[in-house]
Design an enzyme around this catalytic site. Structure first.
Site, mmCIF file in Angstrom:
data_model
loop_
_atom_site.group_PDB
_atom_site.id
_atom_site.type_symbol
_atom_site.label_atom_id
_atom_site.label_comp_id
_atom_site.label_asym_id
_atom_site.label_seq_id
_atom_site.Cartn_x
_atom_site.Cartn_y
_atom_site.Cartn_z
ATOM 1 N N ASP A 83 34.333 38.776 46.483
ATOM 2 C CA ASP A 83 33.266 38.638 47.482
ATOM 3 C C ASP A 83 33.832 38.378 48.872
ATOM 4 O O ASP A 83 33.132 37.914 49.762
ATOM 5 C CB ASP A 83 32.301 37.503 47.078
ATOM 6 C CG ASP A 83 33.006 36.157 47.023
ATOM 7 O OD1 ASP A 83 34.234 36.113 47.263
ATOM 8 O OD2 ASP A 83 32.334 35.150 46.750
ATOM 9 N N CYS A 86 37.901 35.651 47.820
ATOM 10 C CA CYS A 86 38.698 35.479 46.599
ATOM 11 C C CYS A 86 40.008 34.754 46.843
ATOM 12 O O CYS A 86 40.397 33.911 46.041
ATOM 13 C CB CYS A 86 38.930 36.825 45.908
ATOM 14 S SG CYS A 86 39.686 38.049 46.978
ATOM 15 N N HIS A 264 42.114 42.442 46.688
ATOM 16 C CA HIS A 264 41.627 41.362 45.828
ATOM 17 C C HIS A 264 42.743 40.479 45.240
ATOM 18 O O HIS A 264 43.822 40.959 44.923
ATOM 19 C CB HIS A 264 40.808 41.951 44.680
ATOM 20 C CG HIS A 264 40.177 40.901 43.824
ATOM 21 N ND1 HIS A 264 39.237 40.032 44.320
ATOM 22 C CD2 HIS A 264 40.374 40.550 42.533
ATOM 23 C CE1 HIS A 264 38.880 39.193 43.354
ATOM 24 N NE2 HIS A 264 39.559 39.487 42.265
#
Lengths: 270, 169
Positions: A83, A86, A264
């Site tokens: 989101d 992370c 990510h």
């Protein structure tokens, strides 16, 4: 996954529709994507065997080779919700998780956290606005620290980090600490900031807002703020059979290990 | 958590504003049972065209406050380049980074979780004194402000007068 990269295409605006609605449609679609992610992926997941990564890359030999290499060093992983927060969430979680069961080190970290609000206020942050995030941050640390057993500490950590209210406030406060660190060492960090921005501008645009993704510079400052070292293991489609490791700050003995795949971060466990 | 943090935080801010009022505005709730909907009375800032006016505004907070910004609307009629004809306030700090609806040049003053009702109101009051005509929400007002300032002044004066009459009754 980069939030915000999902907006292109697929909207199919016809010429007949009023122009003014397009931006609102983009925003609505972005909210929808965010909702799908938050409905399906917990803020911080359970411990999983590293091999669970294979499922994502069934036909991708480049990644499968790299997972194999990664499995030589790491046994488990913990996924975080993509989101935009992370890195901060993963780093915060992993750092506290390591401290559970290490009484003296936890006390030391607790003291560092206790003093951090005044340090922020001295840097010019408003007491009234920083206070709420600080209070929650300290409450979470305290609840984890005072749980009767290591097991219960870890459970408390996992529960609190999956409660949106607590979890997001932990992220906000670490973002503030990171911003404070960047501004405190302005002369040093200003050399790494792109696009003719001041360090303060950079913090307002890229560090303090929620859902803004982290770069190297965030990580280095966050490490300095928490007095912790992190190893980031890069896994991408680049050539070679192994993942690249970066210790931040350089030359440290990392305690937190993070897996980075473009856009990510997840947590790794040896 | 029984009560969401956003509601605790808003309660705390309301109590603080009642205890130590900030010059230029007063704050309360639209409905005492709903902490997410505020009513604010802005006093037209001195030495501006809005001086002497009393402008009632509503603030609507999302459950995700302070991670996401509130929306703000002028209930009292007002003529200003950055407030659209429905009263919706369009300033950068009430928009999240990445939300580029009005194409602001600088992302520097976007919504941050450390913003409070007080910092929002300070920005809005300063916006009244100093409109930003690069990203107008009321294009007609922006055009007048630039090209026929006397007409702009006249319209603002009428809003100020009307706002005073409303306050009296």
């Amino acid at each position: 996954m980069r939030m915000g990269d999902n907006n292109e295409g697929g909207l199919g605006t016809s010429k007949d529709e009023p122009q003014m609605n397009q931006d609102e449609m983009i925003l609505a679609q972005q909210r929808q994507i965010e909702k799908e992610i938050s409905d399906s992926i917990p803020l911080v997941g359970s411990l999983e065997p590293l091999e669970s990564l294979n499922k994502e890359y069934l036909t991708d030999t480049v990644y499968l080779e790299k997972v194999k290499d990664l499995a030589k060093k790491y046994k488990f992983m913990r996924r975080t919700r993509p989101d935009g927060n992370c890195f901060f969430r993963a780093f915060s979680y992993a750092n506290v998780e390591i401290l559970t069961g290490k009484k003296e080190e936890f006390e030391e970290f607790y003291k560092l956290a206790e003093n951090s609000k005044n340090a922020l206020v001295e840097l010019g942050f408003q007491q009234f606005t920083v206070e709420d995030f600080y209070d929650t941050y300290m409450e979470v640390l305290k609840r984890i620290k005072t749980a009767p057993t290591v097991e219960e500490s870890k459970n408390e950590l996992h529960t609190l980090f999956n409660e949106q209210g607590f979890s997001d406030y932990m992220v906000v406060y670490l973002r503030l600490l990171t911003s404070g660190q960047l501004q405190k060492e302005e002369d040093f960090y200003s050399c790494f900031i792109e696009g003719h921005r001041t360090v303060a501008d950079f913090c307002h645009q890229e560090v303090e807002p929620m859902y803004k993704e982290s770069d190297h510079i965030h990580i280095i400052a966050a490490c300095a703020a928490l007095n912790t070292g992190v190893r980031v293991v890069y896994m991408d489609r680049g050539t070679g059979k192994s993942c690249t490791e970066h210790d931040l700050p350089e030359g440290c003995t990392p305690t937190v290990h993070l897996l980075y795949r473009p856009g990510h971060y997840d947590i790794l466990y040896p | 958590m029984s009560e969401p943090q956003s509601s605790l935080l808003l309660r705390k801010q309301l109590a603080e504003l009642n205890k130590n009022p900030v010059e230029g505005f007063s704050a309360g709730l639209i409905d005492d049972n709903d902490i997410y909907r505020w009513e604010v009375l802005i006093i037209g800032p001195p030495d501006t065209l809005y001086e002497g006016g009393f402008f009632k505004c509503h603030l609507y907070f999302p459950k995700e406050y302070p991670l996401r910004p509130p929306k703000m609307k002028f209930v009292t009629e007002i003529w200003h380049p950055n407030i659209d004809k429905n009263g919706d306030v369009c300033i950068s700090i009430l928009h999240e980074p990445g939300d580029d609806k009005f194409g602001y040049e600088k992302a520097s003053e976007r919504w941050l979780p450390v913003h409070t009702v007080e910092t929002i109101l300070i920005s809005v009051i300063s916006m009244l004194a100093d409109p930003n005509d690069e990203s107008p929400a009321n294009v007609d007002a922006a055009k007048e402000w630039r090209e026929s300032y006397s007409e702009f002044k006249r319209k603002v004066a009428r809003c100020v007068r009307k706002s005073q009459e409303q306050e009296e009754c």
